[in-house]
Each structure stands twice: as structure tokens, then as C-alpha cells.
Enzyme design. Sequence first.
Site, mmCIF file in Angstrom:
data_model
loop_
_atom_site.group_PDB
_atom_site.id
_atom_site.type_symbol
_atom_site.label_atom_id
_atom_site.label_comp_id
_atom_site.label_asym_id
_atom_site.label_seq_id
_atom_site.Cartn_x
_atom_site.Cartn_y
_atom_site.Cartn_z
ATOM 1 N N LYS A 202 0.847 -1.186 0.000
ATOM 2 C CA LYS A 202 0.000 0.000 0.000
ATOM 3 C C LYS A 202 0.887 1.242 0.000
ATOM 4 C CE LYS A 202 -3.573 2.361 2.651
ATOM 5 N NZ LYS A 202 -4.596 2.242 3.681
ATOM 6 N N LYS A 255 -2.249 -1.605 -3.861
ATOM 7 C CA LYS A 255 -3.069 -0.408 -3.834
ATOM 8 C C LYS A 255 -2.210 0.845 -3.877
ATOM 9 C CE LYS A 255 -5.962 1.781 -0.416
ATOM 10 N NZ LYS A 255 -6.390 1.779 0.937
HETATM 11 C C1 PBG Z 1 -7.656 3.069 5.644
HETATM 12 C C2 PBG Z 1 -7.888 2.988 4.192
HETATM 13 C C3 PBG Z 1 -7.685 3.979 3.210
HETATM 14 C C4 PBG Z 1 -8.145 3.419 2.021
HETATM 15 C C5 PBG Z 1 -8.575 2.118 2.303
HETATM 16 N N1 PBG Z 1 -8.394 1.868 3.647
HETATM 17 C C6 PBG Z 1 -7.224 5.378 3.310
HETATM 18 C C7 PBG Z 1 -5.841 5.690 3.665
HETATM 19 O O1 PBG Z 1 -4.989 4.835 3.840
HETATM 20 O O2 PBG Z 1 -5.612 6.887 3.849
HETATM 21 C C8 PBG Z 1 -8.182 4.122 0.702
HETATM 22 C C9 PBG Z 1 -9.182 3.588 -0.270
HETATM 23 C C10 PBG Z 1 -9.530 4.477 -1.403
HETATM 24 O O3 PBG Z 1 -8.941 5.542 -1.630
HETATM 25 O O4 PBG Z 1 -10.456 4.084 -2.126
HETATM 26 N N2 PBG Z 1 -6.340 3.173 6.038
#
Ligand code: PBG
Length: 332
Positions: A202, A255
Site C-alpha cells: 500500500k 493499492k
Molecule cells: C484506511 C484505508 C484507506 C483506504 C482504504 N483503507 C485510506 C488511507 O490509507 O488513507 C483508501 C481507499 C480508497 O482511496 O479508495 N487506512
Amino acid sequence: MMADRPAYQVQRPRRLRATPAIRDAVAETDVLPRHLVAPFFVTSGPAGPVSGMPGVERLTPDGLMPQLKRALEVGVRTVMLFGVVPDSVKDHTGTAAADSHGPVVRALRAARREFGDELVLVTDVCLCGYTDHGHCGLPGPDGRIDNDATLPLLADMASAHAEAGADLVAPSDMMDGRVGHMRAALDAGGHDGVGILSYAVKYASAFYGPFREAAGSSPGHGDRFGYQMDPRNGREALKEALLDVQQGADALVIKPALAYLDVIRSVRGVTQLPLVAYNVSGEYAMVKHAAAAGALDEARAVRETLLCMRRAGADLIISYHALEAATAGWLS
Ligand code: PBG
């Protein structure tokens, strides 16, 4: 004689593109409703639209049920739940994250009651939507996020979801060691059948902007570069993926998706686990806003981007377009 003729007169790739039927016969990739995961924001506060994401709403646990029914009807059987709570219940440690009456827990129980095993229920596990500072972990006295102090809180949240009927819990916080810690806690609590869909890879991305508005989860100070990955790095994705495999992850998320197709491809080469691409909120918003401005054909753009994520190596794709695409027949 071949030697007398230009090569293109012999090798004509266009023969296999001549008709829709031939193109279908030789197509290498497809995207079907079963490949999609539909995300939902479920709230204990007021329901309503998410301004940065046209077509997306925050739903109450009751309001979610008709949407889940609709997902099943169009063949999208895997759904992912994100909790949204009012600021008034947020605190430093994100106590509400593991609340046995929280919106995600209530939605899980209701969904299990109503749909049995027809749906695969996945839940996002992270503190950012529940803490008053908006970080995914606990800030220590020096302001940095304290990795090891965060692990038991994430494990408690995952256990609450497992207890309420989740099939898979999906940690998205990026703390080191959370998969192993969570696996041990789930097993100790009698939830050895509940899987971990780890957001192993991520990146710290600008493309999460609309989500943070939806979930009310923006960091109040600083950013997430101290725990999420640096977009300049590709090899590091393999390190993260393999660590989570070792710790017992059942499937891995990469992601964002669209600007990271190379990463999906390279992770595909190092693990046999199912890979899930997350077509994130900013990617959704880009397509929606461009389509609304008449700049591109939404149906074709969605089909193409989803297909390309599959081509890169994703088994499943989490997408805010999932229901619309499956309902409108944009897939193939
Ligand atoms: C929680 C989380 C996030 C997303 C999914 N789980 C936000 C972040 O990490 O700031 C992002 C998902 C999206 O942008 O569709 N940590």
C-alpha cells in the site's frame, strides 16, 4: 515464396482482429462480476452522499441490506465494509474500532442473518476512521506512529469483526508485523477459519483523497509517509508481499491499482496467493468527473481499466464501479 514478399504480407496480426467473434475467441483476459469486490461505507451517523465520489453513499447498516441484495443479484458476491463514525466517538486510541455495537459489526450480523453464506464479507481493519488524530496507528510521545503499541488494537478490531461473521479481515494500516499478530489473535479467539486479506503493498498515495472525505479519516497533522510505501519503490513491494505471506496472509492487496500495474505484475511473479488490486477512490473520481465533463466514455473507460488490472495479474479488483459496471453490463 516467402523470401520475395515483405514480412507483413505473411504475418498479418489483423487476421485475428477481423470480427468480434474472432477477437472473443483469442481474448486472453476477461473481467466478470465474480472478479469484483464492491466496497461500502457503513455508518453509525447520518447516511448521505460522498461529495467527491459521485454515486457513492454512506449507508446505515439497515440501508446497506438492499445494496447487498443488489450486489448478489448482479453476481458481485464479495463485498468490503468500511466503518464511518461521528467525530464525537473518536479518541486517541480509536476505541470505537473494536466496539461490538459499531456500524461494521452491526452490518456484518445483519448481512449474515439475511444472506447466509451467499456473500463473502470482508472488512477493512484500520484505526484511521476511529482516532481523533486520523492516523492509522497510535502516535507516540515523539509524534511518530508507535508500531508495536498499535498491533493489539488492530487485532482487537479484527477479532470483533470475526466474531460478528466476517469471512476475511483486511488490515490496511501498514504497521509491521500486524498480519502475524492478527493471525495469532484470531486463532486464540477461536477464529482460525477467518482469513486475512492483507493490504501488503500500500503506497502513500494522493489517490486516496476522496476516500478520506468519505470515511472522515484524514490525518489531522502530518502525513502517512512514515508507514505507507514510497511511490518511487518497486522492489520494496516484493519485500512487503513476502513478509505478509510468511506471517500467514491468505490473499494480498496491491493499492492503488492504475498507476501501479507494474507492481501487480511483479508481485504476481513471487506468490501463489490470490492478488487483489484496489481501484481506489481517486481513480474512480477521475473517471467519473472526466465522463461527466464529456471527456471520455465511462463504460469503455471502466471496462478497459478493469481489464488491464486483470491483465497485469490481479485475480480480484476492489472497485467503486463494481455494482454499476455489473448492472449495466460493462464487463466481459
Ligand atoms: C484506511 C484505508 C484507506 C483506504 C482504504 N483503507 C485510506 C488511507 O490509507 O488513507 C483508501 C481507499 C480508497 O482511496 O479508495 N487506512
